[in-house]
Design a protein around this motif. Sequence first.
Motif, PDB file in Angstrom:
ATOM      1  N   HIS A   1       0.823  -1.211   0.000  1.00 52.06           N
ATOM      2  CA  HIS A   1       0.000   0.000   0.000  1.00 52.06           C
ATOM      3  C   HIS A   1       0.855   1.259   0.000  1.00 52.06           C
ATOM      4  CE1 HIS A   1      -3.739  -2.169   1.066  1.00 52.06           C
ATOM      5  NE2 HIS A   1      -2.907  -2.970   1.700  1.00 52.06           N
ATOM      6  N   ALA A   2       0.408   2.258  -0.751  1.00 57.67           N
ATOM      7  CA  ALA A   2       0.952   3.590  -0.567  1.00 57.67           C
ATOM      8  C   ALA A   2       0.436   4.117   0.775  1.00 57.67           C
ATOM      9  CB  ALA A   2       0.519   4.512  -1.707  1.00 57.67           C
ATOM     10  N   MET A   3       1.179   5.052   1.341  1.00 52.59           N
ATOM     11  CA  MET A   3       0.817   5.641   2.637  1.00 52.59           C
ATOM     12  C   MET A   3       0.852   7.154   2.534  1.00 52.59           C
ATOM     13  SD  MET A   3       0.328   3.079   4.748  1.00 52.59           S
ATOM     14  CE  MET A   3       0.413   3.874   6.356  1.00 52.59           C
ATOM     15  N   GLY A   4       0.023   7.792   3.335  1.00 58.87           N
ATOM     16  CA  GLY A   4      -0.022   9.249   3.267  1.00 58.87           C
ATOM     17  C   GLY A   4      -0.136   9.903   4.623  1.00 58.87           C
ATOM     18  N   TRP A   5       0.269  11.169   4.662  1.00 53.37           N
ATOM     19  CA  TRP A   5       0.078  12.033   5.828  1.00 53.37           C
ATOM     20  C   TRP A   5      -0.872  13.160   5.434  1.00 53.37           C
ATOM     21  CZ3 TRP A   5       1.538  10.927  10.629  1.00 53.37           C
ATOM     22  CH2 TRP A   5       2.599  10.039  10.847  1.00 53.37           C
ATOM     23  N   PHE A   6      -1.787  13.440   6.315  1.00 55.87           N
ATOM     24  CA  PHE A   6      -2.737  14.519   6.135  1.00 55.87           C
ATOM     25  C   PHE A   6      -2.770  15.354   7.410  1.00 55.87           C
ATOM     26  CE2 PHE A   6      -4.718  13.094   2.200  1.00 55.87           C
ATOM     27  CZ  PHE A   6      -4.272  11.788   2.140  1.00 55.87           C
ATOM     28  N   ARG A   7      -3.334  16.552   7.314  1.00 56.92           N
ATOM     29  CA  ARG A   7      -3.458  17.370   8.516  1.00 56.92           C
ATOM     30  C   ARG A   7      -4.740  18.190   8.441  1.00 56.92           C
ATOM     31  NH1 ARG A   7       1.575  21.646   7.520  1.00 56.92           N
ATOM     32  NH2 ARG A   7       0.593  22.866   5.830  1.00 56.92           N
TER      33      ARG A   7
ATOM     34  N   SER B   1       1.676  14.654   2.422  1.00 56.74           N
ATOM     35  CA  SER B   1       2.678  13.881   1.700  1.00 56.74           C
ATOM     36  C   SER B   1       2.194  12.466   1.460  1.00 56.74           C
ATOM     37  CB  SER B   1       3.994  13.852   2.492  1.00 56.74           C
ATOM     38  OG  SER B   1       5.021  13.240   1.745  1.00 56.74           O
ATOM     39  N   CYS B   2       2.747  11.843   0.441  1.00 56.28           N
ATOM     40  CA  CYS B   2       2.391  10.476   0.082  1.00 56.28           C
ATOM     41  C   CYS B   2       3.651   9.738  -0.352  1.00 56.28           C
ATOM     42  CB  CYS B   2       1.353  10.485  -1.042  1.00 56.28           C
ATOM     43  SG  CYS B   2       0.763   8.851  -1.543  1.00 56.28           S
ATOM     44  N   ILE B   3       3.693   8.430  -0.091  1.00 56.59           N
ATOM     45  CA  ILE B   3       4.847   7.627  -0.501  1.00 56.59           C
ATOM     46  C   ILE B   3       4.353   6.303  -1.058  1.00 56.59           C
ATOM     47  CG2 ILE B   3       5.174   6.681   1.830  1.00 56.59           C
ATOM     48  CD1 ILE B   3       8.224   6.750   1.259  1.00 56.59           C
ATOM     49  N   GLY B   4       4.912   5.882  -2.170  1.00 51.91           N
ATOM     50  CA  GLY B   4       4.520   4.641  -2.791  1.00 51.91           C
ATOM     51  C   GLY B   4       5.065   3.438  -2.045  1.00 51.91           C
ATOM     52  N   TRP B   5       4.629   2.258  -2.449  1.00 45.80           N
ATOM     53  CA  TRP B   5       4.938   1.045  -1.691  1.00 45.80           C
ATOM     54  C   TRP B   5       6.412   0.726  -1.609  1.00 45.80           C
ATOM     55  CZ3 TRP B   5       6.280  -3.941  -3.966  1.00 45.80           C
ATOM     56  CH2 TRP B   5       6.494  -3.880  -5.352  1.00 45.80           C
ATOM     57  N   ARG B   6       7.186   1.092  -2.605  1.00 46.29           N
ATOM     58  CA  ARG B   6       8.612   0.812  -2.591  1.00 46.29           C
ATOM     59  C   ARG B   6       9.445   2.062  -2.329  1.00 46.29           C
ATOM     60  NH1 ARG B   6      10.147  -2.268  -7.950  1.00 46.29           N
ATOM     61  NH2 ARG B   6      12.194  -2.163  -6.948  1.00 46.29           N
ATOM     62  N   SER B   7       8.789   3.133  -1.929  1.00 45.27           N
ATOM     63  CA  SER B   7       9.466   4.403  -1.649  1.00 45.27           C
ATOM     64  C   SER B   7      10.087   5.036  -2.887  1.00 45.27           C
ATOM     65  CB  SER B   7      10.568   4.235  -0.581  1.00 45.27           C
ATOM     66  OG  SER B   7      10.057   3.672   0.596  1.00 45.27           O
ATOM     67  N   VAL B   8       9.749   4.526  -4.066  1.00 44.38           N
ATOM     68  CA  VAL B   8      10.313   5.089  -5.286  1.00 44.38           C
ATOM     69  C   VAL B   8       9.669   6.432  -5.591  1.00 44.38           C
ATOM     70  CG1 VAL B   8      10.536   4.761  -7.777  1.00 44.38           C
ATOM     71  CG2 VAL B   8      10.888   2.833  -6.224  1.00 44.38           C
ATOM     72  N   THR B   9       8.380   6.543  -5.335  1.00 45.76           N
ATOM     73  CA  THR B   9       7.669   7.784  -5.619  1.00 45.76           C
ATOM     74  C   THR B   9       7.196   8.431  -4.327  1.00 45.76           C
ATOM     75  OG1 THR B   9       5.616   6.562  -5.893  1.00 45.76           O
ATOM     76  CG2 THR B   9       6.889   7.021  -7.870  1.00 45.76           C
TER      77      THR B   9
ATOM     78  N   ALA C   1      -1.067   0.772  -4.359  1.00 46.91           N
ATOM     79  CA  ALA C   1       0.350   0.823  -3.977  1.00 46.91           C
ATOM     80  C   ALA C   1       1.036   2.113  -4.429  1.00 46.91           C
ATOM     81  CB  ALA C   1       1.072  -0.377  -4.559  1.00 46.91           C
ATOM     82  N   TYR C   2       0.287   2.994  -5.099  1.00 45.62           N
ATOM     83  CA  TYR C   2       0.901   4.153  -5.739  1.00 45.62           C
ATOM     84  C   TYR C   2       0.277   5.459  -5.282  1.00 45.62           C
ATOM     85  CZ  TYR C   2       2.329   0.270  -8.661  1.00 45.62           C
ATOM     86  OH  TYR C   2       2.835  -0.928  -9.087  1.00 45.62           O
ATOM     87  N   CYS C   3       1.042   6.546  -5.457  1.00 44.20           N
ATOM     88  CA  CYS C   3       0.574   7.884  -5.104  1.00 44.20           C
ATOM     89  C   CYS C   3       0.088   8.647  -6.324  1.00 44.20           C
ATOM     90  CB  CYS C   3       1.683   8.674  -4.418  1.00 44.20           C
ATOM     91  SG  CYS C   3       2.128   8.037  -2.811  1.00 44.20           S
ATOM     92  N   SER C   4      -0.457   7.974  -7.278  1.00 44.65           N
ATOM     93  CA  SER C   4      -0.960   8.641  -8.469  1.00 44.65           C
ATOM     94  C   SER C   4      -2.326   9.245  -8.190  1.00 44.65           C
ATOM     95  CB  SER C   4      -1.051   7.634  -9.614  1.00 44.65           C
ATOM     96  OG  SER C   4      -1.864   6.546  -9.223  1.00 44.65           O
TER      97      SER C   4
ATOM     98  N   LYS D   1      -6.214  14.996  -2.156  1.00 45.40           N
ATOM     99  CA  LYS D   1      -7.584  15.160  -1.686  1.00 45.40           C
ATOM    100  C   LYS D   1      -8.035  13.982  -0.835  1.00 45.40           C
ATOM    101  CE  LYS D   1      -8.873  18.015  -5.650  1.00 45.40           C
ATOM    102  NZ  LYS D   1      -9.812  18.176  -6.809  1.00 45.40           N
ATOM    103  N   GLY D   2      -7.125  13.055  -0.595  1.00 37.08           N
ATOM    104  CA  GLY D   2      -7.477  11.907   0.230  1.00 37.08           C
ATOM    105  C   GLY D   2      -8.166  10.792  -0.516  1.00 37.08           C
ATOM    106  N   ALA D   3      -8.123  10.840  -1.841  1.00 34.73           N
ATOM    107  CA  ALA D   3      -8.804   9.828  -2.650  1.00 34.73           C
ATOM    108  C   ALA D   3      -8.184   8.447  -2.435  1.00 34.73           C
ATOM    109  CB  ALA D   3      -8.722  10.204  -4.119  1.00 34.73           C
ATOM    110  N   ASP D   4      -9.034   7.466  -2.231  1.00 33.03           N
ATOM    111  CA  ASP D   4      -8.644   6.064  -2.137  1.00 33.03           C
ATOM    112  C   ASP D   4      -7.824   5.736  -0.896  1.00 33.03           C
ATOM    113  OD1 ASP D   4      -8.120   6.185  -5.683  1.00 33.03           O
ATOM    114  OD2 ASP D   4      -9.907   5.565  -4.596  1.00 33.03           O
ATOM    115  N   PHE D   5      -7.973   6.516   0.156  1.00 33.11           N
ATOM    116  CA  PHE D   5      -7.363   6.161   1.439  1.00 33.11           C
ATOM    117  C   PHE D   5      -8.455   5.546   2.304  1.00 33.11           C
ATOM    118  CE2 PHE D   5      -3.052   7.721   1.400  1.00 33.11           C
ATOM    119  CZ  PHE D   5      -3.047   8.603   0.338  1.00 33.11           C
TER     120      PHE D   5
END
Length: 127
Positions: free
Chosen positions: A32-38, A49-57, A102-105, A110-114
Amino acid sequence: QVQVVESGGGLVQAGGSLRLSCTASGLTFDGHAMGWFRQAPGKEREGVSCIGWRSVTTGYADSVKGRFSISRDNAKNTLYLQMNSLKPEDTAMYYCAVRTSAYCSGSWLKGADFGSWGQGTQVTVSS
């Protein structure tokens, strides 16, 4: 059942630093991609911020670019947010969230798909 727990918030003076952590359980973390919101009082939630599953993106909101850095340790099921040069306007409740993909695309800002969210950790920056 997915559980997401944030930690590391606190009170800091402007110009200071904090490191937030987020642990997630009950899921295949590296799938899974992971994100921070506030969310600040009286304001809408915003993506940080958002980070992809392998930290590549990675992705950042314009307001934090160059000051915040997102990272993850898949072996520890843990997400981090290093926050430097903090400003009073960074004061907010910070939330960690798990993306269904798995991606931050797309519309991650906007928090889509979290699908799973933590309870938040408070960050207060004094001037």
